[in-house]
Every structure is written in structure tokens, then in C-alpha cells.
Write a protein that holds these residues in place. Structure first.
Motif, PDB file in Angstrom:
ATOM      1  N   ARG A  83      41.160  30.289  30.437  1.00 31.64           N
ATOM      2  CA  ARG A  83      42.486  30.847  30.719  1.00 31.64           C
ATOM      3  C   ARG A  83      42.412  32.120  31.532  1.00 31.64           C
ATOM      4  O   ARG A  83      43.330  32.456  32.262  1.00 31.64           O
ATOM      5  N   SER A  84      41.314  32.842  31.446  1.00 33.77           N
ATOM      6  CA  SER A  84      41.161  34.093  32.184  1.00 33.77           C
ATOM      7  C   SER A  84      40.729  33.800  33.613  1.00 33.77           C
ATOM      8  O   SER A  84      39.983  32.858  33.861  1.00 33.77           O
ATOM      9  N   ARG A  85      41.181  34.617  34.552  1.00 38.70           N
ATOM     10  CA  ARG A  85      40.767  34.484  35.947  1.00 38.70           C
ATOM     11  C   ARG A  85      39.806  35.596  36.365  1.00 38.70           C
ATOM     12  O   ARG A  85      39.363  35.626  37.491  1.00 38.70           O
ATOM     13  N   SER A  86      39.487  36.481  35.456  1.00 36.21           N
ATOM     14  CA  SER A  86      38.556  37.566  35.753  1.00 36.21           C
ATOM     15  C   SER A  86      37.133  37.017  35.775  1.00 36.21           C
ATOM     16  O   SER A  86      36.669  36.421  34.793  1.00 36.21           O
ATOM     17  N   ASP A 109      32.621  27.847  37.788  1.00 35.66           N
ATOM     18  CA  ASP A 109      33.465  27.750  38.979  1.00 35.66           C
ATOM     19  C   ASP A 109      34.576  28.784  38.846  1.00 35.66           C
ATOM     20  O   ASP A 109      35.595  28.530  38.212  1.00 35.66           O
ATOM     21  N   SER A 110      34.372  29.957  39.448  1.00 38.59           N
ATOM     22  CA  SER A 110      35.332  31.049  39.280  1.00 38.59           C
ATOM     23  C   SER A 110      36.638  30.774  40.017  1.00 38.59           C
ATOM     24  O   SER A 110      37.683  31.273  39.612  1.00 38.59           O
ATOM     25  N   GLU A 111      36.599  30.002  41.093  1.00 33.35           N
ATOM     26  CA  GLU A 111      37.830  29.695  41.820  1.00 33.35           C
ATOM     27  C   GLU A 111      38.740  28.776  41.015  1.00 33.35           C
ATOM     28  O   GLU A 111      39.953  28.928  41.023  1.00 33.35           O
TER      29      GLU A 111
END
Length: 161
Positions: A83-86, A109-111
């Protein structure tokens, strides 16, 4: 490291190493990280205690899998959407998850905000769902311990940050 490379400890080598390090850091500075984070003592303690508990529990389970007379349990490769995008919080979460025996981080996969994990014990759909929920709970503990207030409130309310 400099002293180990030269193989001797002399004042000239030590001073030369310090000067070389200062030169390298001055010429090639690290970029500024765009991360913002805080440390909350109580959630950090909860995160630490729970991680240690998971570590002990999983170590016993993996030991049992190695010693039991039947073969290894079925394994699976899972994609879990965080849920986090950091990037910092995703990295901390995935590191804490893969440090526990029985799982291995395959890709972050951070994107997409997803992690791919190899799970050792995936005999049933319930086992897979329990593992997925444990990863999301670990992420929630990491977010509560280190995320800025806005992201913490968004993630803990169930919204993707």
C-alpha cells in the motif's frame, strides 16, 4: 579497508587513507535522498518485538521442514501489492520479510508498488493468504514506525499512498 589493502598499519598509510576518503567523498558526493521519515519509539518497539517473534517462529518451522520424514512442502512465487509508495518503506518491509526464514525476496517493483516473494510453505490457499496478510501486516507496522503522518494515515486506513 585502506589499511587492509596495504597490509600494514603505519601513520603514513592511515593518514593517506583518510585523505583518500575525504577526496573521494568531496569529488563524488552522494545524491540527496528524497525520503522523509520519522522514528516513533513505541511502534518501532512493536515492530522489533514482532520481527524477533516471527524470526524465532519461522526458524522453528523451517527446522521442522528440514527434519521431518516427508519431503519439502510445496512452494510458491507470490506477487504482493504493497500500500505504501515510499521506496524506503517498501525496502524496509521487504528486507524484514525476507530476513525471516521461509521466504526470499525475488524482486521489488517500486513503480508498481509490488514485491515478488518465493514462499517455502504454500501447501494450501489458506497458507498463501496467511502469508500475504502477514506481509501486509509487516508493512503496516513499518509504516506506523517510520512513515510521515500523511502516509501513515493513508496506509493504515487501507488507501494506497
Amino acid at each position: 579497508m585502506w589499511v587492509l589493502l596495504w597490509g600494514a598499519v603505519t601513520p603514513t598509510i592511515v593518514v593517506g587513507g583518510v585523505l583518500a576518503a575525504v577526496l573521494v567523498v568531496t569529488v563524488f558526493p552522494f545524491p540527496k535522498a528524497p525520503w522523509t521519515w520519522v522514528v516513533r519509539p513505541w511502534p518501532t518497539l512493536v515492530l522489533t518485538v514482532r520481527f524477533l517473534w516471527d524470526l524465532v517462529r519461522a526458524s522453528i518451522e523451517v527446522s521442522w521442514f528440514a527434519l521431518r520424514p516427508s519431503g519439502p512442502p510445496p512452494s510458491a512465487l507470490l506477487r504482493i501489492d504493497l500500500r505504501s509508495r515510499s521506496e524506503l518503506l517498501m525496502t524496509i518491509t521487504s528486507e524484514l520479510v525476507c530476513l525471516v526464514p521461509g521466504s526470499l525476496l525475488v524482486e521489488l517493483d517500486s513503480e508498481e508498488g509490488a514485491i515478488y516473494l518465493h514462499v517455502m510453505s504454500a501447501a494450501t490457499d489458506d497458507d498463501i493468504e496467511a502469508f500475504r496478510l502477514s506481509v501486509l501486516e509487516q508493512e503496516r507496522r513499518v509504516v506506523r514506525a517510520f512513515a510521515p503522518r500523511v502516509e501513515r494515515d493513508a496506509v493504515c486506513s487501507g488507501v494506497r499512498a
